[in-house]
Write an enzyme that holds these catalytic residues in place. Sequence first.
Site, PDB file in Angstrom:
ATOM      1  N   ASN A 153       0.794  -1.243   0.000  1.00  0.00           N
ATOM      2  CA  ASN A 153       0.000   0.000   0.000  1.00  0.00           C
ATOM      3  C   ASN A 153       0.822   1.286   0.000  1.00  0.00           C
ATOM      4  OD1 ASN A 153       0.518  -1.003   2.611  1.00  0.00           O
ATOM      5  ND2 ASN A 153      -1.083   0.236   3.523  1.00  0.00           N
ATOM      6  N   GLU A 251       3.866  -5.813  12.125  1.00  0.00           N
ATOM      7  CA  GLU A 251       2.910  -4.702  11.983  1.00  0.00           C
ATOM      8  C   GLU A 251       1.818  -5.224  11.069  1.00  0.00           C
ATOM      9  OE1 GLU A 251       2.639  -1.724  13.224  1.00  0.00           O
ATOM     10  OE2 GLU A 251       4.548  -1.565  14.273  1.00  0.00           O
ATOM     11  N   CYS A 286      -3.591   0.444   6.806  1.00  0.00           N
ATOM     12  CA  CYS A 286      -3.830  -0.381   7.999  1.00  0.00           C
ATOM     13  C   CYS A 286      -4.565   0.409   9.074  1.00  0.00           C
ATOM     14  CB  CYS A 286      -2.511  -0.888   8.550  1.00  0.00           C
ATOM     15  SG  CYS A 286      -1.374   0.454   8.958  1.00  0.00           S
ATOM     16  N   GLU A 464       6.858   0.478  16.327  1.00  0.00           N
ATOM     17  CA  GLU A 464       7.731   1.178  15.378  1.00  0.00           C
ATOM     18  C   GLU A 464       7.558   2.689  15.523  1.00  0.00           C
ATOM     19  OE1 GLU A 464       7.310  -0.463  11.419  1.00  0.00           O
ATOM     20  OE2 GLU A 464       8.371  -2.272  12.060  1.00  0.00           O
TER      21      GLU A 464
HETATM   22  P1  NAP Z   1       0.564  -9.630   2.682  1.00  0.00           P
HETATM   23  O1  NAP Z   1      -0.179 -10.372   1.647  1.00  0.00           O
HETATM   24  O2  NAP Z   1       0.638 -10.197   4.041  1.00  0.00           O
HETATM   25  O3  NAP Z   1       2.030  -9.386   2.087  1.00  0.00           O
HETATM   26  C1  NAP Z   1       2.972  -8.566   2.716  1.00  0.00           C
HETATM   27  C2  NAP Z   1       4.360  -8.967   2.258  1.00  0.00           C
HETATM   28  O4  NAP Z   1       4.643 -10.297   2.684  1.00  0.00           O
HETATM   29  C3  NAP Z   1       4.516  -8.974   0.745  1.00  0.00           C
HETATM   30  O5  NAP Z   1       5.793  -8.508   0.422  1.00  0.00           O
HETATM   31  C4  NAP Z   1       4.339 -10.445   0.438  1.00  0.00           C
HETATM   32  O6  NAP Z   1       4.868 -10.854  -0.782  1.00  0.00           O
HETATM   33  C5  NAP Z   1       5.064 -11.091   1.588  1.00  0.00           C
HETATM   34  N1  NAP Z   1       4.710 -12.491   1.829  1.00  0.00           N
HETATM   35  C6  NAP Z   1       3.584 -13.157   1.468  1.00  0.00           C
HETATM   36  N2  NAP Z   1       3.639 -14.426   1.896  1.00  0.00           N
HETATM   37  C7  NAP Z   1       4.830 -14.583   2.540  1.00  0.00           C
HETATM   38  C8  NAP Z   1       5.469 -15.681   3.207  1.00  0.00           C
HETATM   39  N3  NAP Z   1       4.889 -16.867   3.331  1.00  0.00           N
HETATM   40  N4  NAP Z   1       6.683 -15.469   3.753  1.00  0.00           N
HETATM   41  C9  NAP Z   1       7.283 -14.259   3.676  1.00  0.00           C
HETATM   42  N5  NAP Z   1       6.732 -13.195   3.038  1.00  0.00           N
HETATM   43  C10 NAP Z   1       5.512 -13.354   2.492  1.00  0.00           C
HETATM   44  O7  NAP Z   1      -0.015  -8.166   2.860  1.00  0.00           O
HETATM   45  P2  NAP Z   1      -0.447  -7.154   1.718  1.00  0.00           P
HETATM   46  O8  NAP Z   1      -1.691  -7.635   1.092  1.00  0.00           O
HETATM   47  O9  NAP Z   1       0.729  -6.839   0.869  1.00  0.00           O
HETATM   48  O10 NAP Z   1      -0.724  -5.851   2.594  1.00  0.00           O
HETATM   49  C11 NAP Z   1      -1.922  -5.597   3.232  1.00  0.00           C
HETATM   50  C12 NAP Z   1      -1.863  -5.936   4.695  1.00  0.00           C
HETATM   51  O11 NAP Z   1      -0.798  -5.234   5.330  1.00  0.00           O
HETATM   52  C13 NAP Z   1      -3.128  -5.478   5.416  1.00  0.00           C
HETATM   53  O12 NAP Z   1      -3.526  -6.477   6.308  1.00  0.00           O
HETATM   54  C14 NAP Z   1      -2.684  -4.231   6.146  1.00  0.00           C
HETATM   55  O13 NAP Z   1      -3.472  -3.891   7.262  1.00  0.00           O
HETATM   56  C15 NAP Z   1      -1.295  -4.601   6.523  1.00  0.00           C
HETATM   57  N6  NAP Z   1      -0.495  -3.420   6.852  1.00  0.00           N
HETATM   58  C16 NAP Z   1      -0.155  -3.201   8.154  1.00  0.00           C
HETATM   59  C17 NAP Z   1       0.540  -2.038   8.493  1.00  0.00           C
HETATM   60  C18 NAP Z   1       0.915  -1.723   9.914  1.00  0.00           C
HETATM   61  O14 NAP Z   1       1.746  -0.839  10.121  1.00  0.00           O
HETATM   62  N7  NAP Z   1       0.343  -2.368  10.904  1.00  0.00           N
HETATM   63  C19 NAP Z   1       0.904  -1.149   7.494  1.00  0.00           C
HETATM   64  C20 NAP Z   1       0.539  -1.424   6.185  1.00  0.00           C
HETATM   65  C21 NAP Z   1      -0.158  -2.562   5.867  1.00  0.00           C
HETATM   66  P3  NAP Z   1       4.043 -10.655  -2.153  1.00  0.00           P
HETATM   67  O15 NAP Z   1       4.811  -9.645  -2.816  1.00  0.00           O
HETATM   68  O16 NAP Z   1       4.063 -11.965  -2.839  1.00  0.00           O
HETATM   69  O17 NAP Z   1       2.656 -10.240  -1.816  1.00  0.00           O
END
Ligand code: NAP
Length: 484
Positions: A153, A251, A286, A464
């Site tokens: 994002n 996070e 998020c 963080e």
């Molecule tokens: P995601 O699907 O969990 O992916 C995040 C990252 O993890 C991507 O780079 C992804 O690779 C990688 N990944 C996926 N499977 C993995 C595995 N088995 N082992 C290691 N890495 C792996 O999340 P997203 O859809 O990109 O992002 C949305 C989520 O992030 C939402 O839930 C949002 O709330 C959360 N978020 C949290 C914060 C916070 O500060 N708390 C901030 C921003 C976003 P790919 O490139 O293949 O997808």
Amino acid sequence: MNGQIRHSQMLIDGQMVASESGEWLASDNPANEEIIGYSAAATAADVHKAVAAAERAQPAWAAMDPNARGKLVRQVAQALRARADEVLKLEVQDTGNTITKMKGDVEHAAHAMEFFAGLGTEIKGETIPASSENLHITVREPYGVVGRIVPFNHPIKFAAHAIAAPLMAGNSVVLKPPEQSPLSAEILGEICRDILPRGVVNIVTGNGMPTGDAIVRHPVIKRIAFTGSVPTGMAIQRAAAETGIKAITLELGGKNPLIAFPDMDPDKIAEVAVNAMNFAWSGQSCGSTSRLLVHESLHAAVLKRVVERVAELRLGDPLDPNSQMGPLNSRRHYERVCSMVQSGLNEGATLKHGGKRPLGKQFEKGYWLEPTVFSDVNSKMYIGREEIFGPVLSVFSWRDEAEALAIANSTEYGLTASIWTNDIKTALRMARNVKSGYVWINGASSHFYGTPFGGFKNSGLGREEGLEELLGYTETKSIHMKLA
Ligand code: NAP
């Protein structure tokens, strides 16, 4: 290689390189589905090379004076600012986030680096009077090689932030950007190549499997920091536990409540509720307050004004400064969000606005969904308890404070909460009782560097954006020196 279409390389051991396999992952513009670039698809072998380079570079980096490290990290921030226009144009096309709001992301990225760059001398130990015949001191030491994985994002903002604190603590880094929006990482890679010692930062692009997983499982990496979804966070904890004893911070997602008390002006609440949904990112933030909990006395008026405001949002080309909302980030994510909208309809929530692809030729291609508002939502419904991470706001009604609190705390998430009342006792009572890690009273969305950000419950582990993050990249060693 087409001159127009970017092929984003990775930074490994001070060189911009393609993957060993020679494979590339296509990245499309979510506003029109046109391919705008390719990123190198790192294999496990590429990750191993990156970790080996990071391991070689780390001792000399850690041995540098912290102010000298800070100087270089500041230079990275400045170089990022100097390429801000290029980053911005690329990032807007790669994510679908609107340009006016995205400008803040590049500045935020540089600011995060500068914030940590100034904290090098805060990595302090203690003297402890544990016995009279010894001098007892603690020192903080870096872990070594840190693995950082970030989501789609805010790609450049998270990537830049992700390297700052581990570097300042004396670690080297292997970073994985998101596969859906990976292109700006090449610019960060070029900047790091030109400024930092070889191997101190390595950037590997690719899918979660195998690239992210190879980072998590690598035996040399003992410290992992992940920003992303709860299911991936759980997968990372499992994979890490299978391969070693690793320190992990997470996070993760949120299903954040904005709670409006009866002393509030309905117009004001409608305004902040729409702003805090981050429609400029299609709700993909998020911290978006995707559950609006309104006292029953205000409910009808707030709902009416929210629907009016949402209907006025200008959807359009994310590169157009007049656009207030763009598409969702990817086809896969669009389909997920649409299925959640359908589940809201199936479970009896009332659709007050949106819920479908907007009309018009420019929206026929791309991952467009109208900003969507549901009322009559409750915590048992899937859309009432699960993070949608899209432009979907669920409005709840409550009778008394106990009910408001019960709804607020009813999900497995606990990232942020926004409380609106001018009654100071009510505000502080709610702030104390809500199970969220970051709480605003009469505010929302803003982050304040220096204050710890992170989630309770399934929303995360660790904090963080403050000193705690920096110290989280160190391990404490106790040293006892006999005096007599
Ligand atoms: P995601 O699907 O969990 O992916 C995040 C990252 O993890 C991507 O780079 C992804 O690779 C990688 N990944 C996926 N499977 C993995 C595995 N088995 N082992 C290691 N890495 C792996 O999340 P997203 O859809 O990109 O992002 C949305 C989520 O992030 C939402 O839930 C949002 O709330 C959360 N978020 C949290 C914060 C916070 O500060 N708390 C901030 C921003 C976003 P790919 O490139 O293949 O997808």
